[in-house]
Design a protein around this motif. Structure first.
Motif, PDB file in Angstrom:
ATOM      1  N   THR A   3      -3.431   6.651  -7.094  1.00 30.00           N
ATOM      2  CA  THR A   3      -3.738   7.903  -6.531  1.00 30.00           C
ATOM      3  C   THR A   3      -3.728   9.661  -7.172  1.00 30.00           C
ATOM      4  O   THR A   3      -3.203   8.767  -8.902  1.00 30.00           O
ATOM      5  CB  THR A   3      -2.122   8.447  -5.723  1.00 30.00           C
ATOM      6  OG1 THR A   3      -2.369   9.641  -4.947  1.00 30.00           O
ATOM      7  CG2 THR A   3      -1.090   8.404  -6.292  1.00 30.00           C
ATOM      8  N   VAL A  24      -6.736   7.468  -3.926  1.00 30.89           N
ATOM      9  CA  VAL A  24      -5.953   8.457  -2.528  1.00 30.89           C
ATOM     10  C   VAL A  24      -5.363   9.987  -3.773  1.00 30.89           C
ATOM     11  O   VAL A  24      -5.184  10.273  -4.172  1.00 30.89           O
ATOM     12  CB  VAL A  24      -4.477   7.767  -1.825  1.00 30.89           C
ATOM     13  CG1 VAL A  24      -4.083   8.811  -1.073  1.00 30.89           C
ATOM     14  CG2 VAL A  24      -5.440   6.356  -1.252  1.00 30.89           C
ATOM     15  N   THR A  80      -2.996  12.366  -3.226  1.00 34.91           N
ATOM     16  CA  THR A  80      -1.525  12.489  -2.902  1.00 34.91           C
ATOM     17  C   THR A  80      -1.288  14.338  -2.188  1.00 34.91           C
ATOM     18  O   THR A  80      -0.949  14.940  -3.751  1.00 34.91           O
ATOM     19  CB  THR A  80      -0.031  12.243  -3.565  1.00 34.91           C
ATOM     20  OG1 THR A  80      -0.584  10.623  -2.966  1.00 34.91           O
ATOM     21  CG2 THR A  80       1.081  12.573  -2.240  1.00 34.91           C
ATOM     22  N   ASP A 128       0.640  -1.081  -0.031  1.00 37.97           N
ATOM     23  CA  ASP A 128       0.106  -0.080  -0.039  1.00 37.97           C
ATOM     24  C   ASP A 128       1.418   1.254   0.145  1.00 37.97           C
ATOM     25  O   ASP A 128       1.882   0.982   0.635  1.00 37.97           O
ATOM     26  CB  ASP A 128      -1.406  -0.304   1.462  1.00 37.97           C
ATOM     27  CG  ASP A 128      -2.218  -0.643   1.193  1.00 37.97           C
ATOM     28  OD1 ASP A 128      -2.535  -1.345  -0.247  1.00 37.97           O
ATOM     29  OD2 ASP A 128      -2.623  -1.773   2.122  1.00 37.97           O
ATOM     30  N   GLN A 169       3.127  12.357  12.716  1.00 39.07           N
ATOM     31  CA  GLN A 169       2.576  11.255  11.931  1.00 39.07           C
ATOM     32  C   GLN A 169       1.515  10.870  13.627  1.00 39.07           C
ATOM     33  O   GLN A 169       0.103  10.258  13.787  1.00 39.07           O
ATOM     34  CB  GLN A 169       2.241   9.596  11.160  1.00 39.07           C
ATOM     35  CG  GLN A 169       4.099   9.294  11.860  1.00 39.07           C
ATOM     36  CD  GLN A 169       4.574   8.169  11.075  1.00 39.07           C
ATOM     37  OE1 GLN A 169       3.906   7.893  10.480  1.00 39.07           O
ATOM     38  NE2 GLN A 169       5.831   8.551  11.149  1.00 39.07           N
ATOM     39  N   GLY A 211      -7.038  11.241   5.922  1.00 41.27           N
ATOM     40  CA  GLY A 211      -6.605  10.035   4.536  1.00 41.27           C
ATOM     41  C   GLY A 211      -5.987  10.386   2.861  1.00 41.27           C
ATOM     42  O   GLY A 211      -5.539   9.342   3.433  1.00 41.27           O
ATOM     43  N   TYR A 212      -5.124  11.635   3.572  1.00 42.06           N
ATOM     44  CA  TYR A 212      -4.196  11.628   2.012  1.00 42.06           C
ATOM     45  C   TYR A 212      -3.315  11.419   2.396  1.00 42.06           C
ATOM     46  O   TYR A 212      -2.908  11.495   3.617  1.00 42.06           O
ATOM     47  CB  TYR A 212      -4.077  13.044   2.121  1.00 42.06           C
ATOM     48  CG  TYR A 212      -5.680  13.941   2.350  1.00 42.06           C
ATOM     49  CD1 TYR A 212      -7.036  13.695   1.385  1.00 42.06           C
ATOM     50  CD2 TYR A 212      -5.752  15.684   1.983  1.00 42.06           C
ATOM     51  CE1 TYR A 212      -7.901  14.629   1.758  1.00 42.06           C
ATOM     52  CE2 TYR A 212      -7.046  16.332   2.059  1.00 42.06           C
ATOM     53  CZ  TYR A 212      -7.644  15.763   1.760  1.00 42.06           C
ATOM     54  OH  TYR A 212      -9.277  16.150   1.263  1.00 42.06           O
ATOM     55  N   ALA A 213      -2.308  11.357   1.730  1.00 39.66           N
ATOM     56  CA  ALA A 213      -0.326  10.880   1.409  1.00 39.66           C
ATOM     57  C   ALA A 213       0.173  12.493   1.508  1.00 39.66           C
ATOM     58  O   ALA A 213      -0.378  12.980   1.122  1.00 39.66           O
ATOM     59  CB  ALA A 213      -0.279   9.469   0.558  1.00 39.66           C
ATOM     60  N   LEU A 231      -2.850  14.240   6.921  1.00 39.54           N
ATOM     61  CA  LEU A 231      -2.893  12.390   6.971  1.00 39.54           C
ATOM     62  C   LEU A 231      -4.566  12.261   7.845  1.00 39.54           C
ATOM     63  O   LEU A 231      -5.146  11.256   7.641  1.00 39.54           O
ATOM     64  CB  LEU A 231      -2.390  12.449   8.430  1.00 39.54           C
ATOM     65  CG  LEU A 231      -0.325  12.297   7.849  1.00 39.54           C
ATOM     66  CD1 LEU A 231       0.761  12.425   8.834  1.00 39.54           C
ATOM     67  CD2 LEU A 231      -0.109  11.526   7.199  1.00 39.54           C
ATOM     68  N   ARG A 282       1.446   6.268   3.659  1.00 43.09           N
ATOM     69  CA  ARG A 282       0.699   7.986   3.916  1.00 43.09           C
ATOM     70  C   ARG A 282       1.479   9.260   4.169  1.00 43.09           C
ATOM     71  O   ARG A 282       1.592  10.561   4.197  1.00 43.09           O
ATOM     72  CB  ARG A 282      -0.350   8.320   4.926  1.00 43.09           C
ATOM     73  CG  ARG A 282      -1.740   7.267   4.382  1.00 43.09           C
ATOM     74  CD  ARG A 282      -2.460   7.700   3.423  1.00 43.09           C
ATOM     75  NE  ARG A 282      -3.551   6.748   3.096  1.00 43.09           N
ATOM     76  CZ  ARG A 282      -3.557   5.899   2.457  1.00 43.09           C
ATOM     77  NH1 ARG A 282      -2.672   5.080   1.678  1.00 43.09           N
ATOM     78  NH2 ARG A 282      -4.692   5.872   1.994  1.00 43.09           N
TER      79      ARG A 282
END
Length: 266
Positions: free
Chosen positions: A150, A174, A176, A2, A235, A215-217, A212, A5
């Motif tokens: 992404t 996703v 980013t 995966d 984080q 739910g973003y990177a 973060l 993030r």
């Protein structure tokens, strides 16, 4: 694997000093390195991965195909050159850096090639960058659902990019965030400073923690090992729902990256 993030951006991290900054990021704990054909840092990324001693499958490497390599028969050779530069046998994620400008190749031309690069094992996953809602939907119609991992776009507390971000997330794509700290300018925001003081953190950590939490990177960068470590620690920062909502009001709607040849933004 995966998409981690929290990643480390490598724009500007060229030469031995750049390689050492990337290596420091890996030693601190980052497991996602973001490079691009136009950054001229693919070689430094590969060197840092090898010097780290980490197993290859523990480091997620992203590169981006430049706008000049989108024509028929160009995408795959360009990624092969990227792998040669880095000394890696694959990247974990290959993105289209910018959609072709008006008069350039159609999305079907370069997206089909990107999909073929994945099929050949040059990239484990594929995605896009700087794609608008219309382009995202066109890409989905070409590639199918669940293929685009992404969309890498500019996003930070001062530039929320909400319409596009919400659309991507609703499609399982996703977001980013590049320029996640608005080139360091968000550190001067009084709201972020006040929240940071409450948590004994930095305003930059608060900005990253907010991103973060959506739910973003995020892919911040620095040449300073202390700042690299501070960003990594973001984080672990838990913001309250009230704090997240307050940060949500800081949007100024001003882009840092806005070339005149870019797409018509949402």
């Amino acid at each position: 694997m995966d998409l981690p993030r929290l990643g480390f951006g490598t724009y500007g991290r060229t030469g031995p000093e750049g390689r050492d900054a990337i290596l420091a990021a890996l030693e601190i704990g980052y497991r996602h390195l973001d490079t691009a054909q136009t950054y001229d840092t693919e070689r430094e990324v590969g060197e840092a991965v090898r010097l780290s001693g980490l197993p290859r499958d523990e480091v997620f490497v992203t590169t981006k195909v430049s706008e000049g390599n989108l024509g028929e028969g160009q995408v795959i050779p360009s990624l092969e050159r990227s792998l040669e530069a880095s000394g890696l046998d694959h990247v974990d994620l290959a993105l289209i850096h910018w959609p072709a400008r008006k008069g350039g190749p159609a999305p079907e031309v370069y997206l089909r090639q990107l999909s073929e690069a994945k099929a050949r094992g040059l990239a484990r996953q594929i995605g896009v960058s700087n794609f608008t809602i219309a382009l995202i939907e066109e890409a989905r119609s070409i590639l199918g659902d669940g293929v685009i991992l992404t969309n890498q776009v500019e996003l930070n507390p001062w530039f929320r990019n909400r319409k596009l971000a919400d659309h991507c997330m609703s499609r399982g794509i996703v977001v980013t965030c590049y320029e996640p700290l608005a080139r360091g300018k968000v550190g001067a925001d009084p709201v972020l400073q006040r929240i940071a003081a409450r948590h004994r953190a930095t305003p930059e950590q608060v900005a990253l923690a907010w991103e973060l939490a959506q739910g973003y990177a995020v892919i911040p960068t620095s040449r300073n090992p202390d700042r690299i470590a501070q960003n990594f620690a973001a984080q672990d920062l838990a913001l309250s729902s009230d704090e997240l909502a307050e940060i949500d009001t800081l949007d100024r709607g001003i882009r840092s990256i806005d070339p005149d040849w870019g797409p018509v933004w949402d």
